[in-house]
Scaffold this motif. Structure first.
Motif, PDB file in Angstrom:
ATOM      1  N   ARG A   1       0.821  -1.217   0.000  1.00 48.26           N
ATOM      2  CA  ARG A   1       0.000   0.000   0.000  1.00 48.26           C
ATOM      3  C   ARG A   1       0.855   1.268   0.000  1.00 48.26           C
ATOM      4  NH1 ARG A   1      -4.683   0.037   4.367  1.00 48.26           N
ATOM      5  NH2 ARG A   1      -4.523   2.214   3.738  1.00 48.26           N
TER       6      ARG A   1
ATOM      7  N   GLN B   1      -2.080  -8.173   5.550  1.00 47.22           N
ATOM      8  CA  GLN B   1      -2.924  -7.149   4.937  1.00 47.22           C
ATOM      9  C   GLN B   1      -4.076  -6.781   5.856  1.00 47.22           C
ATOM     10  OE1 GLN B   1      -4.216  -8.153   0.935  1.00 47.22           O
ATOM     11  NE2 GLN B   1      -6.108  -6.989   1.200  1.00 47.22           N
TER      12      GLN B   1
ATOM     13  N   GLU C   1      -4.811  -3.084   7.322  1.00 42.27           N
ATOM     14  CA  GLU C   1      -6.126  -2.463   7.128  1.00 42.27           C
ATOM     15  C   GLU C   1      -6.729  -2.051   8.470  1.00 42.27           C
ATOM     16  OE1 GLU C   1      -9.689  -1.088   5.527  1.00 42.27           O
ATOM     17  OE2 GLU C   1      -7.776  -1.525   4.532  1.00 42.27           O
TER      18      GLU C   1
ATOM     19  N   ALA D   1      -8.394   1.601   4.640  1.00 48.25           N
ATOM     20  CA  ALA D   1      -8.210   2.122   3.279  1.00 48.25           C
ATOM     21  C   ALA D   1      -9.375   3.020   2.898  1.00 48.25           C
ATOM     22  CB  ALA D   1      -8.090   0.972   2.285  1.00 48.25           C
ATOM     23  N   THR D   2      -9.072   4.042   2.132  1.00 43.49           N
ATOM     24  CA  THR D   2     -10.087   4.935   1.589  1.00 43.49           C
ATOM     25  C   THR D   2      -9.938   4.978   0.078  1.00 43.49           C
ATOM     26  OG1 THR D   2      -8.619   6.845   1.877  1.00 43.49           O
ATOM     27  CG2 THR D   2     -10.168   6.360   3.668  1.00 43.49           C
TER      28      THR D   2
ATOM     29  N   ASP E   1      -6.658   6.172  -2.113  1.00 46.73           N
ATOM     30  CA  ASP E   1      -5.408   6.147  -1.356  1.00 46.73           C
ATOM     31  C   ASP E   1      -4.482   5.113  -1.983  1.00 46.73           C
ATOM     32  OD1 ASP E   1      -3.332   6.082   0.392  1.00 46.73           O
ATOM     33  OD2 ASP E   1      -4.523   5.729   2.186  1.00 46.73           O
ATOM     34  N   THR E   2      -3.697   5.563  -2.964  1.00 41.69           N
ATOM     35  CA  THR E   2      -2.791   4.651  -3.673  1.00 41.69           C
ATOM     36  C   THR E   2      -1.342   4.820  -3.241  1.00 41.69           C
ATOM     37  OG1 THR E   2      -2.523   6.258  -5.471  1.00 41.69           O
ATOM     38  CG2 THR E   2      -4.305   4.639  -5.687  1.00 41.69           C
TER      39      THR E   2
ATOM     40  N   GLY F   1      -0.368   5.427   0.240  1.00 40.88           N
ATOM     41  CA  GLY F   1      -0.222   5.362   1.686  1.00 40.88           C
ATOM     42  C   GLY F   1      -0.496   6.664   2.395  1.00 40.88           C
TER      43      GLY F   1
END
Length: 638
Positions: free
Chosen positions: A150, A380, A384, A389-390, A393-394, A396
């Motif tokens: 992430r 993972q 999370e 995660a939103t 958001d690629t 971090g």
């Protein structure tokens, strides 16, 4: 590293008798190295044709790392201006492992050159030993790898498994599978098997009957009363230490008591529940993995080798609910819940199943590498849990604070401190590392030149820092690198200063681009590069920026800025005495140079003031706050 070949500069590989044969005999895997040729066996072709020993050392190190179980692919060796001297790099995640690989690789190549014996297995073992000494455990590594996927940065805080994920105030910490969300009280309750069972029972969770005992006689008395078989274990043990299961005779009970008593003051006798023991991993409020342990026939030693069978997809919703409830009752955010039942696909109450115990800091290996079944993405799930995660958001972002990196030579300390002041006024507790010291919330915390890696690192691990402004230099980039992987805003004021970098083989002004481009290379795609349009080499770095670009200039008709505006870009322009924020065709006068002046009568360098304004604007600080902040900035106060 720097390599001085000395007289070997006159002896490429094809001129050293027997060298290639000895090397390829010791390292047959070199045939897989494509090198620049681009196909299997490419490096061997280079060896046969003749290549220099620095290049050979690069491939030797990479192959030794591969043989030690650490896949390594990237390396590069380039000559410098001094005859026979090269710079060589190779990629290795741990510096200490890299040093061991370098020493072993150097020893191997020298033995091949001089036709001397060399113990390749011993060299590989030396590298393996350092890998085992330095590398994260499987549980921690799975979490760190999931964070990296992430693009969440990580910082190792000790030689063990204490790791920081993210920067500054946005960080979270893990220690194996404990997190900074893990309750110390909850962990203590989990270790006290008697107390945890009391709490679970009070909340309606099915648990086996149990009693604490203080002697072997007492243990047998309770076992006889409950009815055989029973389990005997320490009341505060973990990982199966001192546990005897499925005990069917008085002798077994007494022997198990003696073993358990070696580890703890109190011993627990528990009714044996028939069925399979399962470990359910609870993260947050849900079960994310489940494993069934199967012992060899006739064995009742829990430390015997267990076959682990993944059964995540089989867990009945009621069983999952009870496991998650158990973790909540004990007070753990991540827990390994042990239960026993005949069929995990059925509710516990219909088959007489029970929760045995709740464990803090559960190992993940059984879920990552079960004996039977598929690996589960448990790392993972924990990432999370720590950083939900939103959408979008690629990179971090959830784990990052605004980081501003400033490189160049022109009044950069002023820029850093003014930007830090404006960020502070915008509501973010800000740290600044500059050539005038390190500041937190405007207070000087370390005096002296702090344009080095360690000063920046201190800000990034500081849990108070909600933003960081970091001044760096070309020398620091060359010798240490940047302390951060990416930044929200990268600023380059100029590419001056090559004259002081001859020891790094930087001998011409044009070479500075390869050094200071680093500051723009690391800008996030949702961030911005701030560049001096009046310095052509600095302005040319715009082509390397992943984010948007903001120019600043003292020439309102600068061709580069005009073109930039036509494309909808932003810039800060000095028009006469007015400082103007331009965005495409729109313009806003921020104020005159006379008005935009810090307190105490200090007159800042005009380009530096424009750079600071552009940086603040890139950080989405409002123009009104920028103008007001400049007027209240006391630069001369330390």
């Amino acid at each position: 590293m720097w390599l001085d070949l000395g007289e070997l500069e006159d002896y490429p590989s094809n001129k050293i008798e027997g060298f290639t044969e000895r090397l390829t005999t010791w390292l047959p895997g070199l045939i897989e190295h494509h090198c620049g040729v681009g196909h299997r066996g490419g490096f061997l072709e280079r060896l046969t044709e003749g290549t220099w020993c620095g290049h050979v050392l690069e491939h030797t190190i990479i192959e030794l790392l591969n043989m030690a179980g650490m896949p390594a692919e990237f390396g590069q060796t380039r000559s410098v201006s001094q005859h026979g001297v090269y710079r060589m790099v190779f990629r290795c995640p741990e510096e200490s492992v890299a040093h061991v690989a370098l020493r072993q690789g150097h020893g191997l190549i020298m033995a091949a050159i001089n036709n001397q014996p060399f113990d390749v297995p011993a060299a590989v073992q030396a590298i393996k030993a350092e890998i085992e000494n330095r590398y994260l455990g499987p549980s921690t590594a799975s979490i760190v790898n999931a964070a990296a996927t992430r693009r969440i940065p990580f910082v190792r805080l000790n030689d063990g498994n204490l790791v920081q994920l993210g920067y500054g105030a946005a960080q979270r910490r893990i220690w194996s599978t404990e997190t900074d969300k893990t309750s110390a009280i909850g962990f203590g309750i989990a270790e006290d098997k008697d107390l945890s069972k009391q709490l679970l029972k009070a909340c309606g969770v099915p648990v086996p009957d149990w009693e604490l005992v203080k002697s072997a006689d007492h243990a047998w008395e309770e076992a006889d009363y409950m009815g055989l078989p029973v389990t005997v274990k320490p009341y505060n043990s973990n990982k199966g230490q001192g546990v005897g299961v499925n005990l069917t005779t008085e002798a077994e009970v007494r022997a198990a008591y003696d073993e358990a008593r070696k580890l703890t003051r109190y011993v627990m006798v528990e009714r044996h529940i028939p069925g399979h023991v399962h470990r359910l991993l609870v993260v947050g409020d849900k079960v994310v993995a489940a494993s069934r342990g199967e012992y060899p026939e006739g064995r009742n030693n829990p430390r015997a080798k267990v076959v682990t069978v993944d059964c995540t997809d089989e867990v009945h919703p009621d069983v999952a609910y009870m496991a998650a409830l158990s973790a909540k009752v004990v007070g753990l955010d991540i827990a390994g819940v042990d239960l026993v039942c005949q069929d995990i696909r059925q509710p516990l109450h219909t088959q007489g199943g029970a929760i045995l115990e709740v464990n803090g800091g559960p190992g993940l290996l059984m879920h990552l590498k079960p004996s039977v079944g598929v690996s589960r993405p448990v790392g993972q799930a924990i990432v999370e849990h720590l950083f939900p995660a939103t959408d979008g958001d690629t990179e971090g972002q959830a784990a990052r604070i605004p980081v501003v990196g400033i490189a160049g030579t022109r009044h950069n300390a002023f820029i850093a401190r003014l930007v830090g002041w404006l960020l502070q006024l915008s509501g973010k507790r800000t740290g600044v590392a500059s050539s005038e010291g390190t500041f937190l919330e405007g207070r000087l915390t370390q005096k002296g030149d702090n344009t080095h890696w360690h000063a920046a690192h201190r800000l990034l691990v500081n849990r108070l820092a909600e933003a960081a402004v970091i001044q760096t230099t070309a020398r620091s980039i060359l010798e240490e690198g940047l302390a951060y992987d990416r930044c929200q805003v990268g600023v380059v004021t100029d590419l001056d200063g090559f004259e002081g970098l001859a020891d790094h083989d930087v001998l011409e002004a044009d070479q500075m681009t390869r050094v200071l481009r680093t500051q723009i290379d690391v800008v996030l795609s949702h961030g911005a590069g701030v560049l001096n349009a009046d310095d052509a080499p600095a302005a040319d770095l715009a082509r390397l920026c992943d984010g948007q670009v903001l120019f600043y200039t003292q020439d309102p008709k600068h061709p580069l800025v005009v073109t930039h505006r036509e494309g909808g870009g932003r810039a800060v322009v000095l028009n006469g005495r007015d400082v103007v924020l331009v965005h495409g065709t729109s313009e806003r006068v921020l104020g005159t140079l006379e008005v935009l002046r810090p307190v105490n009568g200090f007159e800042p360098d005009t380009p530096a003031l424009l750079a600071a304004i552009a940086t603040a604007w890139a950080l989405d600080i409002t123009p009104d706050l920028i103008a007001a902040g400049i007027k209240t900035f006391d630069y001369q106060s330390l």
